[in-house]
Design a protein around this motif. Structure first.
Motif, PDB file in Angstrom:
ATOM      1  N   ASP A 226      -5.087   2.255   3.039  1.00  0.00           N
ATOM      2  CA  ASP A 226      -4.624   1.829   4.369  1.00  0.00           C
ATOM      3  C   ASP A 226      -4.145   0.374   4.349  1.00  0.00           C
ATOM      4  N   MET A 227      -4.806  -0.431   3.536  1.00  0.00           N
ATOM      5  CA  MET A 227      -4.367  -1.825   3.454  1.00  0.00           C
ATOM      6  C   MET A 227      -2.918  -1.886   2.955  1.00  0.00           C
ATOM      7  N   SER A 228      -2.601  -1.091   1.943  1.00  0.00           N
ATOM      8  CA  SER A 228      -1.226  -1.144   1.428  1.00  0.00           C
ATOM      9  C   SER A 228      -0.244  -0.651   2.491  1.00  0.00           C
ATOM     10  N   LYS A 229      -0.645   0.390   3.263  1.00  0.00           N
ATOM     11  CA  LYS A 229       0.244   0.884   4.339  1.00  0.00           C
ATOM     12  C   LYS A 229       0.470  -0.215   5.377  1.00  0.00           C
ATOM     13  N   GLN A 230      -0.633  -0.890   5.754  1.00  0.00           N
ATOM     14  CA  GLN A 230      -0.502  -1.935   6.772  1.00  0.00           C
ATOM     15  C   GLN A 230       0.341  -3.099   6.257  1.00  0.00           C
ATOM     16  N   LEU A 231       0.160  -3.445   4.984  1.00  0.00           N
ATOM     17  CA  LEU A 231       0.966  -4.536   4.424  1.00  0.00           C
ATOM     18  C   LEU A 231       2.452  -4.152   4.436  1.00  0.00           C
ATOM     19  N   SER A 232       2.726  -2.863   4.220  1.00  0.00           N
ATOM     20  CA  SER A 232       4.120  -2.395   4.300  1.00  0.00           C
ATOM     21  C   SER A 232       4.666  -2.608   5.710  1.00  0.00           C
ATOM     22  N   GLU A 233       3.838  -2.174   6.702  1.00  0.00           N
ATOM     23  CA  GLU A 233       4.307  -2.279   8.093  1.00  0.00           C
ATOM     24  C   GLU A 233       4.502  -3.737   8.505  1.00  0.00           C
ATOM     25  N   ILE A 234       3.545  -4.590   8.093  1.00  0.00           N
ATOM     26  CA  ILE A 234       3.598  -5.999   8.513  1.00  0.00           C
ATOM     27  C   ILE A 234       4.796  -6.712   7.882  1.00  0.00           C
ATOM     28  N   THR A 235       5.025  -6.442   6.591  1.00  0.00           N
ATOM     29  CA  THR A 235       6.049  -7.219   5.874  1.00  0.00           C
ATOM     30  C   THR A 235       7.417  -6.548   5.895  1.00  0.00           C
ATOM     31  N   GLY A 236       7.445  -5.247   6.237  1.00  0.00           N
ATOM     32  CA  GLY A 236       8.712  -4.518   6.184  1.00  0.00           C
ATOM     33  C   GLY A 236       9.115  -4.192   4.751  1.00  0.00           C
ATOM     34  N   LYS A 237       8.222  -4.447   3.790  1.00  0.00           N
ATOM     35  CA  LYS A 237       8.533  -4.157   2.385  1.00  0.00           C
ATOM     36  C   LYS A 237       7.677  -2.973   1.936  1.00  0.00           C
ATOM     37  N   LYS A 238       8.152  -2.249   0.951  1.00  0.00           N
ATOM     38  CA  LYS A 238       7.394  -1.084   0.483  1.00  0.00           C
ATOM     39  C   LYS A 238       6.231  -1.578  -0.386  1.00  0.00           C
ATOM     40  N   VAL A 239       5.002  -1.247   0.051  1.00  0.00           N
ATOM     41  CA  VAL A 239       3.817  -1.625  -0.741  1.00  0.00           C
ATOM     42  C   VAL A 239       3.026  -0.339  -1.001  1.00  0.00           C
ATOM     43  N   ALA A 240       2.875   0.041  -2.263  1.00  0.00           N
ATOM     44  CA  ALA A 240       2.136   1.263  -2.595  1.00  0.00           C
ATOM     45  C   ALA A 240       0.830   0.881  -3.285  1.00  0.00           C
ATOM     46  N   PHE A 241      -0.184   1.723  -3.081  1.00  0.00           N
ATOM     47  CA  PHE A 241      -1.447   1.477  -3.785  1.00  0.00           C
ATOM     48  C   PHE A 241      -1.459   2.252  -5.096  1.00  0.00           C
ATOM     49  N   HIS A 242      -1.943   1.599  -6.168  1.00  0.00           N
ATOM     50  CA  HIS A 242      -2.132   2.290  -7.436  1.00  0.00           C
ATOM     51  C   HIS A 242      -3.510   2.000  -7.987  1.00  0.00           C
TER      52      HIS A 242
END
Ligand SMILES: NC(=O)c1ccc[n+]([C@@H]2O[C@H](COP(=O)([O-])OP(=O)(O)OC[C@H]3O[C@@H](n4cnc5c(N)ncnc54)[C@H](OP(=O)(O)O)[C@@H]3O)[C@@H](O)[C@H]2O)c1
Length: 296
Positions: A226-242
């Motif tokens: 969820d943190m990676s999803k939220q970071l995507s939403e906040i920054t507008g950049k694609k952030v995936a968790f691995h």
């Protein structure tokens, strides 16, 4: 804004007000509608952060906490009614010294920013998380000292995730948040600067707490996915968790970090993955909503 100079107002000694934890505590006490006299202990009263506190009406005492300076440390606690002691390093001796100084000053309440023992909580499996284990030793000393003692443990600073543990850029302009844990692993996250002090203020002001209490200060339990999803939403950049291996994780940490600190980071993540976050979300009557990743 109520910094009082009246002798009837309780005198709160804050260790580390020029830093993150102590600074947050000072901010929350200034915002309280209860009057406090405030004193900060710093190594350097001339630094800009210290001058700023003086301008706000805070008494600054120049003292370096250390067992070779015990007399001055004891003097710095004299006259205090309440003390907040932030754990600025892993120094166990300094923590014990400050508890002893607070006891000698006969203070009514000592609030300490501790952490649990990962060695104990993991049944001896993870034994290298020294900055947790060391603080737990200081907590144990505080609990048996006879001083009314509250441990207000801090969750993971949200700022960690835009610094040492920030998502890394990949070749294709997307980012990855990569930890050695499953996507469901929960992290206890807090905006330290704005919110930690609210928990300490609650510990001081609420009759629900008192000597012996333990409070876990975090705004949300956030899974790494969820943190990676939220970071995507906040920054507008694609952030995936691995999920990555232990060795891969250690290799992602900033090179400047000493090796034992890298192992601490690794074992902390592995502990959370295997044993889960030990805290429950605390729902006190804080004076405002806490800041979370997505509302910050
Ligand atoms: N990062 C995380 O996710 C996390 C989570 C939970 C707990 N923690 C713990 O947080 C602690 C760091 O706290 P912080 O973020 O508030 O640190 P910080 O911002 O670096 O502040 C440290 C404060 O301690 C004071 N200080 C340091 N050494 C001193 C000494 N010998 N005598 C007197 N004052 C001294 C400094 O004051 P002057 O410079 O003015 O002297 C400064 O105000 C660490 O122990 C860490 O384990 C971190």
């Amino acid at each position: 804004m109520t910094i009082s100079q009246k002798p009837s107002a309780p005198l709160v000694v804050v260790v580390g007000a020029t830093g993150t934890q102590g600074g947050s505590v000072i901010k929350a006490l200034i915002e309280s509608d209860k009057p406090y006299r405030l004193r900060d202990l710093t190594r350097d009263t001339s630094k800009p952060a210290a001058r700023k506190l003086v301008d706000q009406g805070i008494e600054m005492v120049g003292v370096t906490i250390g067992t070779d300076n015990a007399e001055k440390v004891h003097q710095a606690f004299e006259g205090a009614n309440i003390a907040f002691v932030s754990a600025y390093t892993g120094e166990i001796d300094d923590g014990i010294l400050m508890i002893n100084a607070a006891k000698a000053a006969k203070i009514d309440l000592l609030i300490w920013s501790g952490l649990m023992s990962v060695t104990e909580a993991s049944g001896g499996k993870y034994t290298h998380v020294d900055h947790f284990d060391g603080k737990a030793l200081v907590t144990a000393h505080g609990r048996q000292s006879g001083v009314p003692f509250i441990d207000v443990q801090a969750g993971a600073y949200a700022s960690n995730y835009n610094s040492a543990q920030a998502p890394r850029k990949r070749g294709d302009s997307s980012y990855e948040l990569a930890f050695p844990c499953s996507p469901e692993t929960l992290l206890p996250v807090i905006d330290m600067v704005s919110d930690y002090g609210l928990f300490v203020r609650e510990a001081i002001e609420s009759p629900a707490f008192g000597g012996g209490s333990e409070i876990f200060a975090c705004s949300e339990l956030l899974s790494v996915a969820d943190m990676s999803k939220q970071l995507s939403e906040i920054t507008g950049k694609k952030v995936a968790f691995h999920q990555i291996s232990d060795d891969e994780y250690v290799a992602t940490l900033p090179e400047m970090l000493p090796e034992p600190i890298k192992i601490e980071f690794l074992e902390t993540m592995k502990y959370l993955n295997e044993f889960g976050c030990p805290c429950l979300l605390f729902e006190p009557c804080l004076c405002r909503l806490l800041i979370t990743m997505c509302n910050s």
